[in-house]
Structures are given as C-alpha cells and as structure tokens.
Scaffold this motif. Structure first.
Motif, PDB file in Angstrom:
ATOM      1  N   PHE A 119     -17.638  -9.183  28.609  1.00 27.21           N
ATOM      2  CA  PHE A 119     -18.138  -8.073  29.424  1.00 27.21           C
ATOM      3  C   PHE A 119     -16.974  -7.266  29.995  1.00 27.21           C
ATOM      4  O   PHE A 119     -17.025  -6.022  30.035  1.00 27.21           O
ATOM      5  CB  PHE A 119     -19.017  -8.633  30.534  1.00 27.21           C
ATOM      6  N   TYR A 120     -15.923  -7.939  30.459  1.00 29.82           N
ATOM      7  CA  TYR A 120     -14.733  -7.238  30.951  1.00 29.82           C
ATOM      8  C   TYR A 120     -14.044  -6.480  29.822  1.00 29.82           C
ATOM      9  O   TYR A 120     -13.517  -5.379  30.027  1.00 29.82           O
ATOM     10  CB  TYR A 120     -13.762  -8.237  31.567  1.00 29.82           C
ATOM     11  N   LEU A 121     -14.030  -7.063  28.650  1.00 37.48           N
ATOM     12  CA  LEU A 121     -13.370  -6.425  27.515  1.00 37.48           C
ATOM     13  C   LEU A 121     -14.059  -5.116  27.138  1.00 37.48           C
ATOM     14  O   LEU A 121     -13.395  -4.140  26.769  1.00 37.48           O
ATOM     15  CB  LEU A 121     -13.363  -7.395  26.328  1.00 37.48           C
ATOM     16  N   CYS A 122     -15.390  -5.095  27.231  1.00 35.85           N
ATOM     17  CA  CYS A 122     -16.137  -3.903  26.847  1.00 35.85           C
ATOM     18  C   CYS A 122     -16.201  -2.856  27.960  1.00 35.85           C
ATOM     19  O   CYS A 122     -16.445  -1.671  27.684  1.00 35.85           O
ATOM     20  CB  CYS A 122     -17.561  -4.287  26.434  1.00 35.85           C
ATOM     21  N   THR A 123     -15.994  -3.263  29.196  1.00 38.07           N
ATOM     22  CA  THR A 123     -16.112  -2.329  30.327  1.00 38.07           C
ATOM     23  C   THR A 123     -14.789  -2.119  31.047  1.00 38.07           C
ATOM     24  O   THR A 123     -14.774  -1.528  32.129  1.00 38.07           O
ATOM     25  CB  THR A 123     -17.146  -2.845  31.333  1.00 38.07           C
ATOM     26  N   PHE A 124     -13.706  -2.585  30.444  1.00 44.85           N
ATOM     27  CA  PHE A 124     -12.374  -2.434  31.041  1.00 44.85           C
ATOM     28  C   PHE A 124     -12.359  -3.012  32.457  1.00 44.85           C
ATOM     29  O   PHE A 124     -12.002  -2.352  33.434  1.00 44.85           O
ATOM     30  CB  PHE A 124     -11.929  -0.981  31.056  1.00 44.85           C
ATOM     31  N   GLY A 125     -12.724  -4.287  32.541  1.00 46.97           N
ATOM     32  CA  GLY A 125     -12.758  -4.970  33.831  1.00 46.97           C
ATOM     33  C   GLY A 125     -13.813  -4.410  34.743  1.00 46.97           C
ATOM     34  O   GLY A 125     -13.613  -4.362  35.968  1.00 46.97           O
ATOM     35  N   ILE A 126     -14.989  -4.024  34.147  1.00 48.29           N
ATOM     36  CA  ILE A 126     -16.081  -3.363  34.869  1.00 48.29           C
ATOM     37  C   ILE A 126     -15.488  -2.224  35.711  1.00 48.29           C
ATOM     38  O   ILE A 126     -15.615  -2.160  36.937  1.00 48.29           O
ATOM     39  CB  ILE A 126     -16.893  -4.337  35.725  1.00 48.29           C
ATOM     40  N   PHE A 127     -14.804  -1.356  34.949  1.00 49.49           N
ATOM     41  CA  PHE A 127     -14.231  -0.121  35.517  1.00 49.49           C
ATOM     42  C   PHE A 127     -13.222  -0.412  36.632  1.00 49.49           C
ATOM     43  O   PHE A 127     -13.034   0.403  37.548  1.00 49.49           O
ATOM     44  CB  PHE A 127     -15.339   0.798  36.025  1.00 49.49           C
ATOM     45  N   GLY A 128     -12.564  -1.560  36.531  1.00 48.44           N
ATOM     46  CA  GLY A 128     -11.505  -1.900  37.476  1.00 48.44           C
ATOM     47  C   GLY A 128     -11.974  -2.531  38.767  1.00 48.44           C
ATOM     48  O   GLY A 128     -11.171  -3.170  39.462  1.00 48.44           O
ATOM     49  N   HIS A 148     -10.678 -14.636  32.424  1.00 47.61           N
ATOM     50  CA  HIS A 148     -11.999 -15.246  32.244  1.00 47.61           C
ATOM     51  C   HIS A 148     -12.064 -16.041  30.942  1.00 47.61           C
ATOM     52  O   HIS A 148     -12.705 -17.096  30.888  1.00 47.61           O
ATOM     53  CB  HIS A 148     -13.082 -14.167  32.273  1.00 47.61           C
ATOM     54  N   PHE A 149     -11.420 -15.567  29.900  1.00 48.08           N
ATOM     55  CA  PHE A 149     -11.339 -16.362  28.672  1.00 48.08           C
ATOM     56  C   PHE A 149     -10.583 -17.666  28.931  1.00 48.08           C
ATOM     57  O   PHE A 149     -10.949 -18.721  28.408  1.00 48.08           O
ATOM     58  CB  PHE A 149     -10.654 -15.567  27.563  1.00 48.08           C
ATOM     59  N   TYR A 150      -9.524 -17.596  29.729  1.00 45.09           N
ATOM     60  CA  TYR A 150      -8.748 -18.800  30.049  1.00 45.09           C
ATOM     61  C   TYR A 150      -9.582 -19.801  30.845  1.00 45.09           C
ATOM     62  O   TYR A 150      -9.455 -21.022  30.648  1.00 45.09           O
ATOM     63  CB  TYR A 150      -7.508 -18.392  30.845  1.00 45.09           C
ATOM     64  N   LEU A 151     -10.463 -19.313  31.715  1.00 39.18           N
ATOM     65  CA  LEU A 151     -11.297 -20.180  32.552  1.00 39.18           C
ATOM     66  C   LEU A 151     -12.635 -20.517  31.906  1.00 39.18           C
ATOM     67  O   LEU A 151     -13.545 -20.998  32.580  1.00 39.18           O
ATOM     68  CB  LEU A 151     -11.541 -19.515  33.909  1.00 39.18           C
ATOM     69  N   ASN A 152     -12.749 -20.264  30.599  1.00 35.84           N
ATOM     70  CA  ASN A 152     -13.954 -20.599  29.815  1.00 35.84           C
ATOM     71  C   ASN A 152     -15.180 -19.792  30.233  1.00 35.84           C
ATOM     72  O   ASN A 152     -16.315 -20.212  29.963  1.00 35.84           O
ATOM     73  CB  ASN A 152     -14.266 -22.092  29.907  1.00 35.84           C
ATOM     74  N   ASN A 153     -14.976 -18.646  30.880  1.00 41.45           N
ATOM     75  CA  ASN A 153     -16.076 -17.727  31.163  1.00 41.45           C
ATOM     76  C   ASN A 153     -16.149 -16.699  30.026  1.00 41.45           C
ATOM     77  O   ASN A 153     -15.806 -15.526  30.191  1.00 41.45           O
ATOM     78  CB  ASN A 153     -15.869 -17.024  32.509  1.00 41.45           C
ATOM     79  N   THR A 154     -16.610 -17.161  28.877  1.00 46.69           N
ATOM     80  CA  THR A 154     -16.528 -16.332  27.679  1.00 46.69           C
ATOM     81  C   THR A 154     -17.375 -15.079  27.787  1.00 46.69           C
ATOM     82  O   THR A 154     -16.933 -13.980  27.431  1.00 46.69           O
ATOM     83  CB  THR A 154     -16.955 -17.154  26.457  1.00 46.69           C
ATOM     84  N   ARG A 155     -18.602 -15.214  28.298  1.00 49.70           N
ATOM     85  CA  ARG A 155     -19.482 -14.046  28.396  1.00 49.70           C
ATOM     86  C   ARG A 155     -18.923 -12.998  29.344  1.00 49.70           C
ATOM     87  O   ARG A 155     -18.932 -11.795  29.030  1.00 49.70           O
ATOM     88  CB  ARG A 155     -20.867 -14.502  28.853  1.00 49.70           C
ATOM     89  N   LEU A 156     -18.436 -13.455  30.485  1.00 47.55           N
ATOM     90  CA  LEU A 156     -17.862 -12.502  31.429  1.00 47.55           C
ATOM     91  C   LEU A 156     -16.583 -11.887  30.875  1.00 47.55           C
ATOM     92  O   LEU A 156     -16.279 -10.717  31.143  1.00 47.55           O
ATOM     93  CB  LEU A 156     -17.595 -13.199  32.762  1.00 47.55           C
ATOM     94  N   GLY A 157     -15.826 -12.659  30.117  1.00 52.19           N
ATOM     95  CA  GLY A 157     -14.634 -12.100  29.493  1.00 52.19           C
ATOM     96  C   GLY A 157     -14.970 -11.001  28.497  1.00 52.19           C
ATOM     97  O   GLY A 157     -14.301  -9.953  28.450  1.00 52.19           O
ATOM     98  N   PRO A 185      -1.417  -8.009  34.043  1.00 48.72           N
ATOM     99  CA  PRO A 185      -2.463  -6.981  33.997  1.00 48.72           C
ATOM    100  C   PRO A 185      -3.569  -7.274  32.981  1.00 48.72           C
ATOM    101  O   PRO A 185      -4.435  -6.435  32.772  1.00 48.72           O
ATOM    102  CB  PRO A 185      -1.677  -5.752  33.565  1.00 48.72           C
ATOM    103  N   GLY A 186      -3.533  -8.457  32.353  1.00 45.31           N
ATOM    104  CA  GLY A 186      -4.508  -8.747  31.295  1.00 45.31           C
ATOM    105  C   GLY A 186      -5.918  -8.930  31.785  1.00 45.31           C
ATOM    106  O   GLY A 186      -6.847  -9.006  30.982  1.00 45.31           O
ATOM    107  N   GLY A 187      -6.108  -8.983  33.113  1.00 45.35           N
ATOM    108  CA  GLY A 187      -7.451  -9.149  33.634  1.00 45.35           C
ATOM    109  C   GLY A 187      -8.351  -7.965  33.374  1.00 45.35           C
ATOM    110  O   GLY A 187      -9.584  -8.094  33.403  1.00 45.35           O
ATOM    111  N   LEU A 188      -7.777  -6.806  33.131  1.00 43.17           N
ATOM    112  CA  LEU A 188      -8.594  -5.636  32.828  1.00 43.17           C
ATOM    113  C   LEU A 188      -9.355  -5.796  31.521  1.00 43.17           C
ATOM    114  O   LEU A 188     -10.377  -5.124  31.318  1.00 43.17           O
ATOM    115  CB  LEU A 188      -7.704  -4.380  32.766  1.00 43.17           C
ATOM    116  N   ILE A 189      -8.906  -6.670  30.642  1.00 40.36           N
ATOM    117  CA  ILE A 189      -9.642  -6.962  29.408  1.00 40.36           C
ATOM    118  C   ILE A 189     -10.172  -8.400  29.418  1.00 40.36           C
ATOM    119  O   ILE A 189     -10.532  -8.936  28.377  1.00 40.36           O
ATOM    120  CB  ILE A 189      -8.758  -6.717  28.171  1.00 40.36           C
ATOM    121  N   GLY A 190     -10.197  -9.021  30.612  1.00 39.95           N
ATOM    122  CA  GLY A 190     -10.858 -10.313  30.773  1.00 39.95           C
ATOM    123  C   GLY A 190     -10.074 -11.519  30.311  1.00 39.95           C
ATOM    124  O   GLY A 190     -10.685 -12.566  30.036  1.00 39.95           O
ATOM    125  N   LEU A 191      -8.739 -11.442  30.231  1.00 37.16           N
ATOM    126  CA  LEU A 191      -7.971 -12.588  29.748  1.00 37.16           C
ATOM    127  C   LEU A 191      -8.122 -13.796  30.666  1.00 37.16           C
ATOM    128  O   LEU A 191      -8.188 -14.939  30.194  1.00 37.16           O
ATOM    129  CB  LEU A 191      -6.492 -12.210  29.623  1.00 37.16           C
TER     130      LEU A 191
END
Length: 446
Positions: free
Chosen positions: A213-222, A202-211, A194-200
C-alpha cells in the motif's frame, strides 16, 4: 606398575652373571631389545639369514602371550586380563574424558574486527561491503542497488557500526536461532528514512500488505510515513511478539489508514470489516470530511469493537457514535433511521427532508432511545432464533438421548433432541404447550 617393571627387566635381557646381555648372546641378525623397540609388542622381522630361537624366552606372570607364528617369526600381543593393565586402561580412559571436558572443540564461527569493518565501510560501504562482512547479505544487496539507501544508510552506519560488530560477535560466541528472527529498532529506522516512502520498513517488519500500500501511494502521500516515525517502536514490538494473531487488527495500521488521506475513502473502515461505512465514506468523501476528522479521535474505539466482534456471538449491535455521525449531516435523508433498522422512517425522512428539519432536530434528543430500542429488538430476535442473524432457525443438537415430545413418534430412538425442561421434557411436569407454535418440531405423522 609390576607389569612395567617386569617388562623393563625383560627388555634388558640379563645374562647369567646378572649383567646386561650383549648382541653376541642373540642369534645373528636378531635385534637387541626386540619387544621394547616396537610399542605394539611385536618382534621386528629378522634379518636375512638369521637363525630363530627354538623356544621363546620364559615370560613373567601376566606377561606377553605368544601367538601362532606368521611369516616365519613369532608375534606377541599385550595381555588384556591383567589387573594392572585394566587399572592402567581405566586411568587412561578417565584422563581422556577429563581432557575432552576441559578442552572443548573450538567453534567454527569467526569473530570479526571493528577496524576491518570500518575500513570496508569507509571505502566500499556505499555498496554494502561492511554488511556482507558482517554476514548480512540482504542488507548488502540493498545497499548495492540503492547506493547505501541514497547515502543516508551509509551515514547512519558510521555511528551504529560498533553495535553491529558487537551483535555479530555475540551471536558467534553464543549462537541462538531465535535471535536471528528478531527485528531491530535501529534497522527499522534506517529503512524508514528514506526508504519508508515506498514501504521498506513495513516489508522488513512482515507487514506485506501495508508495504504494498505504501509502495503504490508513496507512503500514503507522505502522511503515513511521518506517522510511522512515532509508531515505529510499537511496530517492532508487534513484529517480535510471540503471541501475534494473524486475524487481529493492529492499532498502528488503523491509525495510519484513518489519519492519512485514505481515511477520506474509508480505508480504515474496510480494514476493520465495516464495509457499509467504508462504501459510505468512499462515495461521500468521508461524509464530506466530517466523519474523517471525527475518526481521528475514535479509531481506537473502532479497533476495539472490531477485535471484540471476532470472539463474541453478538456482533450486530448498533452504536450511538455511529448514529450521531450519520445524523449529521445526512440525517435530513434519514440515514440514522436506516442504521437503526427503521427503514420506513428512513424513507419518510428522505422524501420530506426530515419532516422539514423538525424531525431531524427532535432526533438529536432522542437518538439514545432509538439505539437502545434497536439493540433490544436485536437481542430478542437472537434469543428466539438462536442466531445473531435475522431470520435464523432454532439450532437443534442431535445425538442426545431423551424422551420424544408427547403426541409424536420417534422413528430413530436415541437421536431425538433432548429438552431439559419445559414442554416435552418429563411427563407430568410442565406439560403445557408453548404459547407459540414451535416451527422446528415436525407435524405428527411426518
């Protein structure tokens, strides 16, 4: 072989009667078979009180050579110039190389056991012990602080642990540094739930900015989190791509930003460097939701235009779909006229509500013509100014040699811009001045 036989004969010390000599024939304290007793060919030191022989025994050809006595007794060294000894040394060296080639040194890496990995996972797997055992320290720390990704990662590892063990043993037997940087689809999915809701993931795939963004928006509201369930293979493919361009916009990111609620604020337009439409979406909530829904279907086209504009010289062309999107419902205020650089008509529509709606309806039929005329004007300005920006200047290429235009002096010969044909190129050919005054040519006398 001759050397070995002679050495053996010498070591036996035959007597005068052809029989083997006894210890009585040697001085007291002198060892029997002295040369064979020492593999280096040196005599053992005599015992205390022994009498040394006056002369050494006669040696066969290529036998041992005597050196100067040291410490009161003679020393003998093996010969190096003997053909037999050189042959034996060559055979020894050849056997040594063959042995090294046939028996390589074992690697220092250790293979792991699947049974041991399962024991660690069952007992301490919620703390990441099996990941630490498989030399995956980051995963071990992640499981330690998240209790095995809230237990979900621990349950998934029950089924994929044989794959992890086989992967580790394969790397141990065939080390390849490039494989260590490759991202795995199963790891991405484990981080997604379930870590994708906080962008884990995306951090693993080197998408730091999107990660972030997911962290601040809770996975862009799911919603972005759900979209990633279908786009994950594409995410991993892009992350493992060797020809990845950092400035190229990604389809997955555009899709997530356009379909998620952030599309109402124009996040996908900001990402594609369409800041004008981004601001318009921010203040109109995606043009009252209509543009937001339309962009669900046209975001691949927007992405293609954005990536194409990075390499093309002309990037200010207008598009029919953008014009129609502005026509409804903001056409009453003349937004589509502002878009096609008809500011006067835009202001007129703004104050008359699109000629009381009549002009707004007429523009529905002639929108294509308005866009084509606008693009034609842009191309003409680009052709005349040499730039895709309105009001640019004619670019001059200095450093070329050529004739100075008639009627003008060249204070710096060799660096005046050369004109290949037309006015000022070659005397007698096309000497007619241009129909307009060239602003880039200086006035005579300056």
């Amino acid at each position: 072989m001759n050397t070995e036989i002679e050495t053996q004969q010498q070591c036996t010390h035959p007597g005068s009667d052809g029989q083997q000599a006894t210890t009585d024939q040697f001085p007291p304290g002198f060892p029997v078979n002295p040369q064979c007793a020492n593999p280096n060919g040196h005599l053992s030191p005599p015992l205390h009180g022994a009498h040394l022989p006056a002369q050494p025994r006669s040696l066969p050809q290529y036998g041992y050579q005597q050196q100067q006595p040291q410490y009161g007794y003679p020393q003998y060294v093996s010969p190096t110039n003997s053909p037999d000894s050189q042959k034996l040394m060559g055979e020894y060296e050849g056997n040594s190389h063959n042995h090294a080639a046939m028996c390589p040194e074992p690697t220092s890496r250790i293979r792991v056991s699947l049974i041991e990995a399962y024991l660690l996972m069952i007992v301490l797997g919620i703390f990441g012990a099996h990941h630490s055992y498989l030399k995956r320290p980051r995963w071990g720390l992640l499981y330690l602080f998240t209790f095995g990704l809230l237990g979900a990662g621990w349950l998934i590892d029950i089924f994929r642990l044989p794959v992890l063990v086989a992967l580790f043993n394969n790397k141990a037997s065939h080390p390849d540094p490039s494989l260590a940087k490759k991202k795995r689809l199963d790891d991405a999915y484990v981080l997604w739930f379930p870590g994708g809701l906080i962008g884990l993931h995306h951090f693993y795939l080197n998408n730091t900015r999107l990660g972030i963004f997911y962290l601040c928006t809770f996975g862009i509201f799911g919603i972005g989190w759900l979209i990633d369930a279908f786009l994950m293979p594409y995410h991993v493919k892009i992350a493992n791509s060797d020809s990845q361009d950092a400035t190229e916009k990604r389809l997955t990111t555009t899709c997530i930003l356009a379909i998620s609620p952030t599309g109402l604020l124009g996040a996908h337009h900001y990402y594609l460097n369409r800041f004008g439409f981004g601001l318009l979406y921010t203040f109109t909530f995606g043009i009252f939701g209509i543009g937001y829904i339309v962009d669900w279907f046209r975001f691949p086209v927007l992405l293609k235009r954005s990536n194409k504009a990075r390499t093309m010289f002309h990037s200010s062309h207008k598009h029919l779909d953008d014009a129609y999107l502005l026509w409804f419902p903001l056409g009453f205020l003349g937004f589509h006229h502002f878009y096609v650089n008809r500011r006067g008509w835009g202001l007129l529509y703004m104050y008359t509500f699109g000629f009381l709606g009549i002009g707004w309806l007429v523009d529905l039929c002639r929108m294509r013509t308005l866009v084509e005329n606008c693009n034609r004007d842009i191309e003409e300005r680009v052709h005349l100014t040499g730039s895709n920006k309105v009001g640019g200047h004619v670019p001059l290429s200095y450093g070329q040699t050529g004739l100075c235009p008639p009627g003008y002096s060249n204070p710096h010969p060799g660096i005046y811009p050369t004109q290949q044909n037309g006015y000022g190129s070659v005397p007698g050919m096309n000497d007619q001045p241009p129909p307009y005054e060239a602003a880039s040519i200086p006035t005579k006398g300056h």
